[in-house]
Design a protein around this motif. Structure first.
Motif, PDB file in Angstrom:
ATOM      1  N   THR A 216       0.837  -1.201   0.000  1.00 48.40           N
ATOM      2  CA  THR A 216       0.000   0.000   0.000  1.00 48.40           C
ATOM      3  C   THR A 216       0.874   1.254   0.000  1.00 48.40           C
ATOM      4  O   THR A 216       0.641   2.185  -0.777  1.00 48.40           O
ATOM      5  CB  THR A 216      -0.945   0.006   1.218  1.00 48.40           C
ATOM      6  OG1 THR A 216      -1.784  -1.153   1.152  1.00 48.40           O
ATOM      7  CG2 THR A 216      -1.800   1.257   1.249  1.00 48.40           C
ATOM      8  N   GLU A 217       1.894   1.275   0.856  1.00 45.55           N
ATOM      9  CA  GLU A 217       2.790   2.427   0.911  1.00 45.55           C
ATOM     10  C   GLU A 217       3.557   2.595  -0.402  1.00 45.55           C
ATOM     11  O   GLU A 217       3.774   3.726  -0.857  1.00 45.55           O
ATOM     12  CB  GLU A 217       3.757   2.280   2.084  1.00 45.55           C
ATOM     13  CG  GLU A 217       3.088   2.453   3.426  1.00 45.55           C
ATOM     14  CD  GLU A 217       4.007   2.146   4.600  1.00 45.55           C
ATOM     15  OE1 GLU A 217       5.175   1.736   4.383  1.00 45.55           O
ATOM     16  OE2 GLU A 217       3.554   2.306   5.739  1.00 45.55           O
ATOM     17  N   ALA A 218       3.966   1.491  -1.002  1.00 48.00           N
ATOM     18  CA  ALA A 218       4.702   1.565  -2.270  1.00 48.00           C
ATOM     19  C   ALA A 218       3.822   2.153  -3.372  1.00 48.00           C
ATOM     20  O   ALA A 218       4.261   3.020  -4.138  1.00 48.00           O
ATOM     21  CB  ALA A 218       5.200   0.181  -2.674  1.00 48.00           C
ATOM     22  N   VAL A 219       2.584   1.727  -3.446  1.00 47.46           N
ATOM     23  CA  VAL A 219       1.667   2.249  -4.463  1.00 47.46           C
ATOM     24  C   VAL A 219       1.354   3.716  -4.176  1.00 47.46           C
ATOM     25  O   VAL A 219       1.343   4.545  -5.093  1.00 47.46           O
ATOM     26  CB  VAL A 219       0.377   1.404  -4.534  1.00 47.46           C
ATOM     27  CG1 VAL A 219      -0.664   2.073  -5.411  1.00 47.46           C
ATOM     28  CG2 VAL A 219       0.690   0.007  -5.046  1.00 47.46           C
ATOM     29  N   GLU A 220       1.144   4.057  -2.904  1.00 48.37           N
ATOM     30  CA  GLU A 220       0.877   5.453  -2.545  1.00 48.37           C
ATOM     31  C   GLU A 220       2.044   6.351  -2.943  1.00 48.37           C
ATOM     32  O   GLU A 220       1.842   7.460  -3.445  1.00 48.37           O
ATOM     33  CB  GLU A 220       0.595   5.576  -1.047  1.00 48.37           C
ATOM     34  CG  GLU A 220      -0.754   5.034  -0.647  1.00 48.37           C
ATOM     35  CD  GLU A 220      -0.949   4.972   0.865  1.00 48.37           C
ATOM     36  OE1 GLU A 220       0.054   5.052   1.620  1.00 48.37           O
ATOM     37  OE2 GLU A 220      -2.107   4.818   1.281  1.00 48.37           O
ATOM     38  N   GLU A 221       3.266   5.882  -2.734  1.00 44.65           N
ATOM     39  CA  GLU A 221       4.443   6.660  -3.105  1.00 44.65           C
ATOM     40  C   GLU A 221       4.494   6.887  -4.614  1.00 44.65           C
ATOM     41  O   GLU A 221       4.773   7.988  -5.073  1.00 44.65           O
ATOM     42  CB  GLU A 221       5.718   5.947  -2.647  1.00 44.65           C
ATOM     43  CG  GLU A 221       6.998   6.626  -3.097  1.00 44.65           C
ATOM     44  CD  GLU A 221       7.177   8.030  -2.542  1.00 44.65           C
ATOM     45  OE1 GLU A 221       7.890   8.819  -3.181  1.00 44.65           O
ATOM     46  OE2 GLU A 221       6.597   8.355  -1.489  1.00 44.65           O
ATOM     47  N   GLN A 222       4.206   5.868  -5.386  1.00 47.07           N
ATOM     48  CA  GLN A 222       4.192   6.015  -6.841  1.00 47.07           C
ATOM     49  C   GLN A 222       3.101   7.001  -7.275  1.00 47.07           C
ATOM     50  O   GLN A 222       3.308   7.796  -8.192  1.00 47.07           O
ATOM     51  CB  GLN A 222       3.996   4.665  -7.523  1.00 47.07           C
ATOM     52  CG  GLN A 222       5.213   3.764  -7.435  1.00 47.07           C
ATOM     53  CD  GLN A 222       6.413   4.371  -8.132  1.00 47.07           C
ATOM     54  OE1 GLN A 222       6.322   4.883  -9.238  1.00 47.07           O
ATOM     55  NE2 GLN A 222       7.559   4.321  -7.470  1.00 47.07           N
TER      56      GLN A 222
ATOM     57  N   GLY B  78       1.056  14.321 -13.322  1.00 38.35           N
ATOM     58  CA  GLY B  78       0.648  13.155 -14.102  1.00 38.35           C
ATOM     59  C   GLY B  78       1.313  13.130 -15.462  1.00 38.35           C
ATOM     60  O   GLY B  78       1.423  12.102 -16.092  1.00 38.35           O
ATOM     61  N   ALA B  79       1.811  14.274 -15.909  1.00 39.38           N
ATOM     62  CA  ALA B  79       2.431  14.347 -17.234  1.00 39.38           C
ATOM     63  C   ALA B  79       3.825  13.769 -17.173  1.00 39.38           C
ATOM     64  O   ALA B  79       4.544  13.935 -16.207  1.00 39.38           O
ATOM     65  CB  ALA B  79       2.494  15.799 -17.695  1.00 39.38           C
ATOM     66  N   GLY B  80       4.186  13.100 -18.222  1.00 43.23           N
ATOM     67  CA  GLY B  80       5.527  12.559 -18.319  1.00 43.23           C
ATOM     68  C   GLY B  80       5.744  11.305 -17.510  1.00 43.23           C
ATOM     69  O   GLY B  80       6.843  10.789 -17.464  1.00 43.23           O
ATOM     70  N   TYR B  81       4.723  10.820 -16.841  1.00 41.79           N
ATOM     71  CA  TYR B  81       4.872   9.650 -15.994  1.00 41.79           C
ATOM     72  C   TYR B  81       5.307   8.434 -16.790  1.00 41.79           C
ATOM     73  O   TYR B  81       6.103   7.642 -16.323  1.00 41.79           O
ATOM     74  CB  TYR B  81       3.567   9.373 -15.249  1.00 41.79           C
ATOM     75  CG  TYR B  81       3.676   8.214 -14.291  1.00 41.79           C
ATOM     76  CD1 TYR B  81       4.421   8.342 -13.126  1.00 41.79           C
ATOM     77  CD2 TYR B  81       3.072   6.999 -14.551  1.00 41.79           C
ATOM     78  CE1 TYR B  81       4.543   7.294 -12.248  1.00 41.79           C
ATOM     79  CE2 TYR B  81       3.184   5.948 -13.675  1.00 41.79           C
ATOM     80  CZ  TYR B  81       3.915   6.092 -12.517  1.00 41.79           C
ATOM     81  OH  TYR B  81       4.041   5.054 -11.657  1.00 41.79           O
ATOM     82  N   ASN B  82       4.827   8.309 -18.017  1.00 40.68           N
ATOM     83  CA  ASN B  82       5.167   7.158 -18.831  1.00 40.68           C
ATOM     84  C   ASN B  82       6.341   7.409 -19.768  1.00 40.68           C
ATOM     85  O   ASN B  82       6.688   6.556 -20.563  1.00 40.68           O
ATOM     86  CB  ASN B  82       3.948   6.713 -19.654  1.00 40.68           C
ATOM     87  CG  ASN B  82       2.852   6.172 -18.762  1.00 40.68           C
ATOM     88  OD1 ASN B  82       3.122   5.506 -17.779  1.00 40.68           O
ATOM     89  ND2 ASN B  82       1.619   6.477 -19.089  1.00 40.68           N
ATOM     90  N   ASP B  83       6.953   8.584 -19.686  1.00 40.55           N
ATOM     91  CA  ASP B  83       8.089   8.889 -20.537  1.00 40.55           C
ATOM     92  C   ASP B  83       9.285   8.041 -20.121  1.00 40.55           C
ATOM     93  O   ASP B  83       9.528   7.861 -18.929  1.00 40.55           O
ATOM     94  CB  ASP B  83       8.477  10.359 -20.444  1.00 40.55           C
ATOM     95  CG  ASP B  83       7.467  11.263 -21.107  1.00 40.55           C
ATOM     96  OD1 ASP B  83       6.628  10.752 -21.881  1.00 40.55           O
ATOM     97  OD2 ASP B  83       7.507  12.480 -20.855  1.00 40.55           O
ATOM     98  N   PRO B  84      10.072   7.582 -21.081  1.00 36.09           N
ATOM     99  CA  PRO B  84      11.292   6.857 -20.731  1.00 36.09           C
ATOM    100  C   PRO B  84      12.293   7.809 -20.097  1.00 36.09           C
ATOM    101  O   PRO B  84      12.242   9.028 -20.335  1.00 36.09           O
ATOM    102  CB  PRO B  84      11.792   6.340 -22.082  1.00 36.09           C
ATOM    103  CG  PRO B  84      11.121   7.171 -23.105  1.00 36.09           C
ATOM    104  CD  PRO B  84       9.850   7.661 -22.510  1.00 36.09           C
TER     105      PRO B  84
ATOM    106  N   LYS C  31       1.557  12.373  -9.193  1.00 32.93           N
ATOM    107  CA  LYS C  31       0.803  13.598  -8.955  1.00 32.93           C
ATOM    108  C   LYS C  31       1.730  14.805  -8.897  1.00 32.93           C
ATOM    109  O   LYS C  31       1.384  15.880  -9.365  1.00 32.93           O
ATOM    110  CB  LYS C  31       0.030  13.476  -7.644  1.00 32.93           C
ATOM    111  CG  LYS C  31      -1.005  14.534  -7.431  1.00 32.93           C
ATOM    112  CD  LYS C  31      -1.807  14.238  -6.177  1.00 32.93           C
ATOM    113  CE  LYS C  31      -2.955  15.197  -6.034  1.00 32.93           C
ATOM    114  NZ  LYS C  31      -3.750  14.905  -4.844  1.00 32.93           N
ATOM    115  N   GLY C  32       2.946  14.628  -8.378  1.00 35.30           N
ATOM    116  CA  GLY C  32       3.925  15.704  -8.298  1.00 35.30           C
ATOM    117  C   GLY C  32       4.344  16.173  -9.675  1.00 35.30           C
ATOM    118  O   GLY C  32       4.704  17.323  -9.871  1.00 35.30           O
ATOM    119  N   ASN C  33       4.285  15.299 -10.656  1.00 32.97           N
ATOM    120  CA  ASN C  33       4.603  15.665 -12.034  1.00 32.97           C
ATOM    121  C   ASN C  33       3.361  16.129 -12.771  1.00 32.97           C
ATOM    122  O   ASN C  33       3.407  16.293 -13.981  1.00 32.97           O
ATOM    123  CB  ASN C  33       5.176  14.452 -12.790  1.00 32.97           C
ATOM    124  CG  ASN C  33       6.539  14.069 -12.300  1.00 32.97           C
ATOM    125  OD1 ASN C  33       7.246  14.878 -11.726  1.00 32.97           O
ATOM    126  ND2 ASN C  33       6.911  12.827 -12.494  1.00 32.97           N
TER     127      ASN C  33
END
Length: 87
Positions: A31-37, A46-52, A42-44
């Motif tokens: 749960t903590e690992a998923v929350e951190e991700q 949401g943009a660029g999250y899937n960028d290499p 959210k800090g980005n």
């Protein structure tokens, strides 16, 4: 909510060992690992999250262009101050 997640055996063993060493449950660890991700995403915005990772060199740092221009201007000013006797 319950769900099933398939993990590589080595990752599962590491997660289980770390959660045990922390004195927490595996459920809490995940749960903590998923929350951190989610926080990172959210800090980005949401943009660029899937960028290499290499994408950072191709525009993700574009907001630094003004700072780069400012620094180059300072360097130019300093070089203009250097006279022939300074070399």
């Amino acid at each position: 909510m319950k769900t099933t997640v398939e993990l590589p055996d080595a990752v599962f063993r590491q997660a289980k060992a770390v959660s045990a060493a922390r004195g927490t449950t595996l459920k809490r660890f995940f749960t903590e690992a998923v929350e951190e991700q989610l926080r990172r995403s959210k800090g980005n915005g949401g943009a660029g999250y899937n960028d290499p990772p290499w994408m950072a060199g191709f525009g993700a740092l574009a907001d630094l262009s003004e700072e780069t221009s400012r620094i180059l201007g300072v360097i130019e000013e300093e070089f203009e101050r250097v006279g022939p006797d300074d070399m």
